[in-house]
Scaffold this motif. Sequence first.
Motif, PDB file in Angstrom:
ATOM      1  N   PRO A 153      41.123  40.918  39.378  1.00  0.00           N
ATOM      2  CA  PRO A 153      41.008  40.463  37.983  1.00  0.00           C
ATOM      3  C   PRO A 153      39.669  39.809  37.684  1.00  0.00           C
ATOM      4  N   ARG A 154      39.078  39.184  38.686  1.00  0.00           N
ATOM      5  CA  ARG A 154      37.786  38.538  38.454  1.00  0.00           C
ATOM      6  C   ARG A 154      36.674  39.572  38.318  1.00  0.00           C
ATOM      7  N   LEU A 155      36.815  40.694  39.007  1.00  0.00           N
ATOM      8  CA  LEU A 155      35.771  41.718  38.966  1.00  0.00           C
ATOM      9  C   LEU A 155      35.923  42.644  37.758  1.00  0.00           C
ATOM     10  N   VAL A 156      37.169  43.064  37.477  1.00  0.00           N
ATOM     11  CA  VAL A 156      37.331  44.099  36.442  1.00  0.00           C
ATOM     12  C   VAL A 156      38.116  43.613  35.237  1.00  0.00           C
ATOM     13  N   SER A 172      37.309  56.242  41.112  1.00  0.00           N
ATOM     14  CA  SER A 172      36.135  56.851  41.759  1.00  0.00           C
ATOM     15  C   SER A 172      35.044  55.796  41.941  1.00  0.00           C
ATOM     16  N   ALA A 173      34.116  56.093  42.847  1.00  0.00           N
ATOM     17  CA  ALA A 173      33.003  55.154  43.075  1.00  0.00           C
ATOM     18  C   ALA A 173      32.192  54.962  41.793  1.00  0.00           C
ATOM     19  N   ARG A 178      30.791  51.471  37.146  1.00  0.00           N
ATOM     20  CA  ARG A 178      30.792  51.225  35.687  1.00  0.00           C
ATOM     21  C   ARG A 178      31.595  49.973  35.341  1.00  0.00           C
ATOM     22  N   TRP A 179      32.691  49.737  36.055  1.00  0.00           N
ATOM     23  CA  TRP A 179      33.548  48.585  35.770  1.00  0.00           C
ATOM     24  C   TRP A 179      33.046  47.277  36.397  1.00  0.00           C
ATOM     25  N   GLY A 180      31.998  47.381  37.205  1.00  0.00           N
ATOM     26  CA  GLY A 180      31.516  46.158  37.857  1.00  0.00           C
ATOM     27  C   GLY A 180      32.355  45.749  39.050  1.00  0.00           C
TER      28      GLY A 180
END
Length: 263
Positions: A153-156, A172-173, A178-180
């Motif tokens: 949750p902290r990343l995306v 996918s990588a 793109r989502w950080g």
Amino acid sequence: MAYEHIELDISAGVARLTLNRPGNLNSFNGQMHEELREALGRVDRDEAARCLLLTGAGRGFCAGQDLSDPGVQPGDQAPDLGESIERNYNPLIRGIKALQQPVVCAVNGVAAGAGANLALACDIVLAARSASFIQAFCRIGLVPDSGGTWHLPRLVGHARATALAMLGEKVSAEQAERWGMIWKCVDDDALASEATRLARHLASQPTRGLALIKQALQASWNNPLEAQLDLERDLQRIAGRTHDYREGVAAFVEKREPRFRGD
Ligand code: T3D
């Protein structure tokens, strides 16, 4: 300790740790965990190791817990998975987070379950374009572990973290970048060289200062601004007393490349 399920090589300032059970997509068993604990302790104590580079052998990074391991299989008596988490997974994630050196993760293929969350616990994550991340836990009735419910949750963000954890869909990588969720996605054939270049660069930098950055950023998740400002003051005080701060400023003034020692 001689390793069977991992490889550890320390050279040119970089400790390269390779998960090495390619036949099972480098999934974890008890012995692999034991070897990982020993190896992390060794890297932590070795002043010659100024960056840890974590990757996997073969076509996968890590498929999480080895589901064929008798110790975790539901039989007549339900296994105590909490015990397995306490003994193996939590020390692994705590070990990575507490390591004094920066940790680069090169995700060379699929990262599933605890394998995905091990990658997310590292400081800088590179992934091959063909790699993917799967919160596979929900597919077998489990809960994301190895820090997944903390990092994701902290990343995306909460919405994506919830859907990923409840659907177990493959990311996918490229999407992860793109989502950080990760730092960078690179072409498959560039992953090893790019990760080595990054790790060697970090190994030549002010190691103590990087450890303090790691400490500050980790603390920031739980701190209000006031407490974080205080922490930055305290850590900067420590950084300002290092050899590498003195060397960095001298090199700048003398218009030359700095020679950092790591202390
Ligand atoms: O138990 C506790 O201690 C609690 C802690 C739990 C932590 C966890 O990590 S729970 C989550 C466990 N992991 C999974 O559920 C993932 C299971 N694997 C998969 O879903 C798929 O294998 C992948 C999506 C990762 C990759 O798929 P694919 O099609 O690329 O490969 P594959 O054909 O499924 O797997 C290749 C081989 O690796 C295959 O063996 P074989 O048939 O060639 O002999 C497969 O059985 C093996 N393998 C893959 N993952 C695991 C595994 N063997 C044991 N455990 C695995 N996790």
